[in-house]
Design an enzyme around this catalytic site. Structure first.
Site, short mmCIF file in Angstrom:
data_model
loop_
_atom_site.label_atom_id
_atom_site.label_comp_id
_atom_site.label_asym_id
_atom_site.label_seq_id
_atom_site.Cartn_x
_atom_site.Cartn_y
_atom_site.Cartn_z
N CYS A 104 0.55 -1.24 -0.02
CA CYS A 104 0.24 -0.13 0.15
C CYS A 104 0.96 1.20 -0.05
O CYS A 104 1.88 1.25 0.49
CB CYS A 104 -0.78 -0.25 1.03
SG CYS A 104 -2.43 1.20 1.03
N ASP A 150 -6.67 -2.88 11.03
CA ASP A 150 -5.55 -2.20 10.96
C ASP A 150 -5.43 -1.67 12.39
O ASP A 150 -6.26 -1.80 13.24
CB ASP A 150 -5.62 -0.89 10.01
CG ASP A 150 -4.21 -0.23 9.96
OD1 ASP A 150 -3.24 -0.59 10.37
OD2 ASP A 150 -4.23 0.75 9.04
#
Ligand SMILES: O=C(O)c1ccccc1NCC(=O)[C@H](O)[C@H](O)COP(=O)(O)O
Length: 214
Positions: A9, A132
């Site tokens: 990412c 996350d």
């Protein structure tokens, strides 16, 4: 056994995007959140549209509206949308209706108090969850959450594991052995500077991640 997928990412530099494409991650993420140090901007739209089809180009949004997300899907030819803010199940559903071929990932910030029951309202309107570490900046913190917490997730919806994952976590990932673990999401632990990845380290991580699964 299915391979654990790899998502990288926070890409934004054209040469770095090209170099990462050669490593063939399953997902390549681009941040469309202006507050992020990894905000991608519009310049690489054409390059992203032409990335190999085997790489799912993923747009990461934080509390954007449907119109903004829809425009970005078209401009960048995105294959996957990751919603990393407080997006509602209704927004996820509208996205799935308007773009049935797009995968939708709903991210959640995990801390000790997180209640996985919250996820039920998203079950029918997203393809994946992403877990996350909870921080005020939403993502890219480089911090891991307590993975013991995953024992409280008994849902069937597959999830991306995220938050401060680095090479040092390979053994712990192997030990997790969690049935719904679908993908590993890496970001700041593989950076030379925000948005610029160390490709050699990512190659090593991928080789070892896949090696774990022989
Ligand atoms: O990476 C960012 O700057 C970011 C900012 C705001 C929302 C999301 C963001 N990243 C999304 C990701 O999927 C990251 O890979 C994830 O947060 C893990 O990052 P890290 O802790 O650096 O490994």
């Amino acid at each position: 056994m299915q391979h654990i997928k790899l998502k990288v990412c926070g890409m934004k530099n054209p040469d770095n995007i090209q170099a990462l494409a050669e490593v063939e991650p399953d997902y390549m993420g681009f941040i469309f959140y202006k507050e992020s140090k990894r905000y991608v901007g519009a310049l690489v739209a054409e390059q992203v549209r032409h990335l190999p089809k085997g790489i799912k180009t993923t747009g990461v949004f934080v509390n954007s509206d449907l119109q903004t997300i829809a425009g970005t899907i078209k401009d960048f030819g995105l294959r996957t949308i990751q919603l990393h803010g407080a997006e509602t199940p209704e927004l996820c559903e509208s996205l799935k209706i308007q773009f049935p071929d797009i995968e939708v990932i709903k991210a959640f910030g995990i801390d000790e108090e997180f209640n996985f029951d919250l996820l039920h309202t998203y079950d029918n309107v997203v393809d994946y969850f992403l877990f996350d570490t909870k921080t005020p900046a939403h993502g890219g913190s480089g911090k891991s959450f307590n993975w013991e917490k995953l024992k409280q997730y008994s849902g069937e919806k597959p999830y991306f594991l995220s938050g401060g994952i680095g090479l040092e976590h390979l053994d712990e990932i192997k030990a997790l052995n969690h049935p719904a673990l679908y993908a590993i999401d890496i970001n700041s632990k593989f950076e030379l500077e925000p948005g610029l990845k160390n490709i050699a380290q990512i190659k090593t991580f991928k080789t070892n991640l896949y090696g774990l699964q022989a």
